[in-house]
Design a protein around this motif. Structure first.
Motif, PDB file in Angstrom:
ATOM      1  N   GLU A 207     -42.732 -25.098  -5.348  1.00  0.00           N
ATOM      2  CA  GLU A 207     -43.289 -26.292  -5.943  1.00  0.00           C
ATOM      3  C   GLU A 207     -42.446 -26.375  -7.433  1.00  0.00           C
ATOM      4  N   THR A 443     -46.407 -33.725  -7.521  1.00  0.00           N
ATOM      5  CA  THR A 443     -46.793 -32.358  -7.311  1.00  0.00           C
ATOM      6  C   THR A 443     -48.145 -32.199  -6.349  1.00  0.00           C
ATOM      7  N   ARG A 446     -47.146 -33.713  -2.851  1.00  0.00           N
ATOM      8  CA  ARG A 446     -46.337 -32.491  -2.111  1.00  0.00           C
ATOM      9  C   ARG A 446     -47.080 -31.400  -1.244  1.00  0.00           C
ATOM     10  N   ALA A 447     -48.281 -31.055  -1.956  1.00  0.00           N
ATOM     11  CA  ALA A 447     -49.005 -30.209  -1.390  1.00  0.00           C
ATOM     12  C   ALA A 447     -49.750 -30.600  -0.403  1.00  0.00           C
TER      13      ALA A 447
END
Length: 488
Positions: A207, A443, A446-447
């Motif tokens: 990340e 972010t 993305r997870a």
């Protein structure tokens, strides 16, 4: 994620610091048990100790957090990710930054930006074609080789622009900068496709490398700006005394100041930066060291990601369908203004306050982008509440800069230094907050795995296109925005 844990120790009374007591003597009439009990309380010392221990704990946690930010990563991969990010919008940003010199040679004059904006929107055919193939074609594109091709297109278009930017041809009997316009389409293909291709590619890394990639993307605007400042593009005219009337009145005119180097050299510098970006990606894709920094992720056809537990959010932090849709709409709305409109209205907003305010607003706002992304390395967040709060602040600042642009050439405090300071600060904060918020949304998405980053890129481009087309018609076909003339 930090791999360090703070250790806490047990503090005993004998080791905690000074102990205060009251000694009773026989000739002290006030030394009764009640007085002793009242004076012997250790609350002040316990309070001081508590504050001291709390400060030590906070300091230690902050020190461990910042150390883990630097230790739990490969600085070589960070550097390659930055180089990779530079190759996103470098060519498009450079073309628009070079406009003050391009319009002097282009037959379109100051209508050239309008034509270039249309060419950039044609570049959106790239992400549309990529998305269609990945969704409907039985044979998916290999992202690694596709990125090679996209970066090569961007680099070659910068190289050719250096030699053919001033070549014209007649279209319907009218001269046009055909070479520049066509090459801008290919430059935009690289830039627009990066939103749905480069960012999802970075999703396979841990990340923290998404942050350094965004720093590189911010530098794709900053580096051409710095190059243009060295070129002297911010000082393309100066006021010179040309005549004195019979009554003694002095007449000044703005005269062009030649740049330190021409447009050809500028685009050759951009070509060199694109080559650097290509080398960065090639090493990022091939080095065994870079592969060790992959997240625990399974990548299937169409760039679908499934993260392992160590590299994903906990199930409690998974987004609901409503939250997922909300963030996608939010990134689209932010991109509509930041990518599609801000560049077009900045001159209307800040130029009425003077040329110095205009150049400061343009320069500092460009710098604010990578600085905000760099701060995210140490002040990382994935809170939906904070994302919403920052979005509201950005909306208020957006309202202010749009108000100053719509009221040009006489916005509030246009004849006061306070107004200039305010508009420069507003633009700098606005771009910084927007960059920080976009990184936070990316972010979080993305997870979520799957094709979330592809969706983020698609909504980014969709919002940018809607914003660019809307502001194009608002500027060219309405009286909503009036330019302020920079007079001597």
């Amino acid at each position: 994620m930090s791999g360090y844990q703070s250790r806490s120790g047990v503090v005993t009374g004998s080791q905690s610091g000074p102990v205060y007591g009251v000694i009773s003597t026989l000739d002290d009439p006030s030394a009764v048990p009640s007085d002793f009990a009242r004076c012997a309380v250790a609350e002040p010392s316990e309070s001081e100790l508590s504050v001291f221990l709390t400060w030590r704990t906070i300091h230690k946690k902050m020190e461990q957090k910042y150390c883990s930010v630097l230790k739990n990563r490969s600085l070589i991969v960070d550097l390659l990710a930055i180089f990779f990010g530079i190759g996103t919008w470098l060519g498009v940003n450079g073309t628009f930054i070079q406009l003050p010199l391009l319009v002097d040679e282009a037959p379109e004059g100051w209508s050239l930006p309008s034509y270039l904006s249309v060419m950039v929107q044609i570049g959106n055919l790239g992400p549309l074609l990529y998305t269609a193939i990945q969704k409907y074609s039985p044979r998916k594109l290999n992202d690694g080789w596709t990125i090679h091709g996209v970066l090569l297109v961007g680099a070659i278009s910068c190289l050719l622009t250096a030699f053919f930017y001033n070549r014209t041809a007649q279209v319907n009997g009218v001269d046009h900068s055909v070479a520049l316009l066509v090459l801008t389409i290919f430059t935009a293909l690289n830039a627009c496709t990066s939103s749905v291709l480069f960012m999802p590619y970075m999703g396979r890394f841990k990340e923290q490398y998404m942050v350094t990639y965004f720093i590189g993307e911010g530098l794709s605007g900053l580096l051409p700006s710095v190059t243009a400042l060295i070129q002297g593009i911010g000082e393309t005219s100066q006021c010179s005394l040309v005549n004195v009337t019979e009554s003694g009145e002095e007449i000044f005119e703005q005269q062009k100041v030649p740049p330190h180097f021409d447009t050809k050299v500028f685009f050759l510098i951009l070509f060199g930066l694109m080559v650097l970006s290509y080398i960065g990606y090639t090493l990022l894709n091939a080095l065994p060291l870079a592969r060790t920094e992959y997240a625990k992720v399974t990548v299937s056809d169409g760039n679908k990601y499934v993260y392992g537990e160590a590299d994903n959010q906990s199930p409690a932090e998974k987004l609901t369908r409503g939250q997922y849709t909300y963030l996608l709409l939010l990134i689209g709305a932010i991109s509509l203004f930041s990518n599609g409109m801000f560049g077009s209205i900045q001159s209307y907003s800040s130029a009425p306050y003077g040329s110095r305010a205009y150049h400061l607003a343009a320069t500092l706002s460009v710098i604010a982008n990578p600085v905000a992304c760099f701060m995210a390395m140490f002040l990382h967040f994935t809170s939906l509440r904070l994302i919403t709060v920052l979005s509201i602040i950005a909306a208020l600042l957006t309202s202010y800069v749009f108000t100053t642009a719509a009221l040009s050439p006489y916005p509030p405090f246009y004849d006061h230094s306070f107004g200039a300071v305010l508009v420069v600060a507003a633009w700098t904060l606005l771009v910084g907050i927007v960059s920080y918020t976009k990184l936070g949304i990316t972010t979080v998405m993305r997870a979520q795995g799957g094709q979330s980053l592809v969706w983020v890129g698609s909504l980014t481009q969709l919002g940018s296109t809607i914003g660019a087309v809307s502001i194009f018609f608002a500027i060219n076909y309405t009286n909503m925005f009036q330019a302020a003339e920079m007079t001597c």
